[in-house]
Design a protein around this motif. Structure first.
Motif, short mmCIF file in Angstrom:
data_model
loop_
_atom_site.label_atom_id
_atom_site.label_comp_id
_atom_site.label_asym_id
_atom_site.label_seq_id
_atom_site.Cartn_x
_atom_site.Cartn_y
_atom_site.Cartn_z
N HIS A 66 0.86 -1.19 0.00
CA HIS A 66 0.00 0.00 0.00
C HIS A 66 0.89 1.24 0.00
CE1 HIS A 66 -3.87 -2.07 1.58
NE2 HIS A 66 -3.81 -2.03 0.28
N GLU A 67 0.38 2.30 -0.62
CA GLU A 67 1.19 3.50 -0.86
C GLU A 67 1.83 4.07 0.41
OE1 GLU A 67 -1.73 2.81 -2.03
OE2 GLU A 67 -1.47 2.83 -4.22
N HIS A 101 -4.93 -3.77 -11.17
CA HIS A 101 -5.92 -2.71 -11.20
C HIS A 101 -7.16 -3.08 -12.01
CE1 HIS A 101 -7.68 1.10 -10.82
NE2 HIS A 101 -7.38 1.54 -12.03
N GLU A 102 -6.96 -3.53 -13.26
CA GLU A 102 -8.11 -3.88 -14.10
C GLU A 102 -8.91 -5.01 -13.48
OE1 GLU A 102 -9.35 -2.21 -16.64
OE2 GLU A 102 -7.75 -0.78 -16.15
N LYS A 123 -10.88 7.35 -10.27
CA LYS A 123 -10.24 8.65 -10.08
C LYS A 123 -9.50 8.68 -8.73
CE LYS A 123 -11.23 13.50 -9.77
NZ LYS A 123 -10.36 13.45 -8.61
N LEU A 124 -10.16 8.17 -7.69
CA LEU A 124 -9.52 8.11 -6.37
C LEU A 124 -8.23 7.31 -6.44
CD1 LEU A 124 -12.58 7.47 -4.07
CD2 LEU A 124 -10.99 9.39 -3.92
N TYR A 125 -8.32 6.20 -7.18
CA TYR A 125 -7.15 5.35 -7.32
C TYR A 125 -6.01 6.11 -8.01
CZ TYR A 125 -3.96 2.18 -9.48
OH TYR A 125 -2.80 1.60 -9.91
N ASP A 126 -6.38 6.86 -9.07
CA ASP A 126 -5.35 7.62 -9.78
C ASP A 126 -4.73 8.68 -8.87
OD1 ASP A 126 -5.47 6.19 -12.10
OD2 ASP A 126 -7.02 7.46 -13.00
N ALA A 132 3.23 6.69 -4.69
CA ALA A 132 4.17 5.56 -4.73
C ALA A 132 4.79 5.43 -6.11
CB ALA A 132 3.46 4.26 -4.36
N ASP A 133 6.06 5.08 -6.15
CA ASP A 133 6.71 4.72 -7.40
C ASP A 133 6.60 3.22 -7.58
OD1 ASP A 133 7.64 7.16 -8.39
OD2 ASP A 133 9.33 7.15 -6.99
#
Ligand code: ZN
Ligand code: ZN
Length: 319
Positions: A66-67, A101-102, A123-126, A132-133
């Protein structure tokens, strides 16, 4: 073997994240914090206070992808001249650019999330992924359950503790039964098993709650004296917390089963009933939690599950 906690700010609702510095050769950091200037600075300050710099880090070990935990892994790895990054194979998160993701979106469709909500979640995900890299597969060493991370004067044993995410890992120092547990054990919140694709068969849902219950019991089997979580204060009385978790999970299951109608409802519909006021990311967490509990209730034979038009409908048995 000294374990030094360093608290880093995050832009997330959960608040600061704890990373742990093992101040002994090979200098190791467990989790990294999110990719923000504030977290980077706080990490540098924390390392300096302990007498180190980023360049001293030889191992970067991730509890999960997680980020808030893995965001800086790549930058630290580069700055520390190819420090080795360890993460469990089942942790698809940011390890390889979120390939899942998909598949996650497909799972949300099956859970009955309507198209406009899906757009919002996308959008939230983006928004979140900026923290995070991505890590390339070839730059990661897989964490193996039961493997030992050796240090000068001791070792940490890897315990695979899936549930919060499929590849979540904890680390036990057996000498004093201290466990670094990531988001598997948190003092103030019952961690949320996040809706994830099954790492072996991504068309299926990962049985997050069932796995989580096993992980909680496994942690308990070590009789830990101290648990260092990914957020909040250390846990000194895991037995008490374990029982509190189990109670909370049972109560939530009872509550969710009551919301399942005789003519069927999707996990999304159940989650909206359960948390009508949830907004943005909390709607995702709510549907995640609903799926986890509904699947568990279905596995235990307490409700029925039917698939219709590509969506899962849960139905009360006694109707
Ligand atoms: Zn997490
Ligand atoms: Zn976290």
């Amino acid at each position: 073997m000294k374990i030094i906690p360093i608290s880093l700010p995050t832009p997330f609702y959960i608040g600061p994240v704890n990373v742990y510095l093992i101040a002994e050769d090979p200098i190791t950091i467990i989790d990294t914090g999110p990719k923000t200037p504030e977290a980077t600075q706080a990490l540098r300050d924390g390392l300096r206070k302990a007498g180190f710099t980023v360049g001293d880090i030889r191992r970067i070990v991730l509890t999960h992808a997680h980020e808030d935990h893995c965001g800086l892994a790549r930058a630290l790895r580069d700055e520390a001249k190819d420090a080795e990054v360890f993460v469990h194979d089942w942790e698809t998160g940011h390890r390889a650019g979120r390939l899942e993701h998909e598949e996650s979106l497909r799972l949300l469709v099956r859970a009955g999330v309507p198209p406009d909500e899906l757009q919002l979640m996308r959008k939230l995900y983006d928004d979140v992924r900026q923290y995070a890299d991505s890590l390339d597969e070839e730059h990661c060493t897989p964490l193996q359950d039961e493997a030992e991370l050796e240090f000068e004067t001791g070792s940490l044993r890897v315990i695979h503790t899936p549930g919060h995410t499929p590849g979540s890992c904890s680390f036990i120092r057996e000498a004093d039964r201290t466990i670094i547990a990531g988001d598997c054990v948190l003092k103030r919140v019952t961690p949320n098993p996040i809706l994830s694709p099954d790492p072996i068969d991504p068309t299926r849902r990962f049985r997050s709650l069932a796995e989580y219950l096993v992980s909680l019991a496994r942690v308990r089997s070590f009789s830990p004296t101290l648990i260092l979580g990914g957020h909040g204060d250390p846990v000194h009385d895991y037995e008490e917390l374990f029982n509190r978790y189990i109670r909370a999970i049972r109560e939530r299951q009872t509550q969710i089963i009551r919301l399942v109608p005789g003519d069927g409802a999707t996990a999304w519909e159940v989650s909206r009933q359960m948390f009508p006021d949830a907004d943005d990311v909390h709607r995702f967490l709510a549907v995640s939690e609903a799926v986890a509990h509904l699947d568990q209730a279905h596995t235990e034979g307490k409700i029925a599950l039917e698939i219709s038009e590509g969506r899962d409908f849960y139905r009360a048995l006694s109707a």
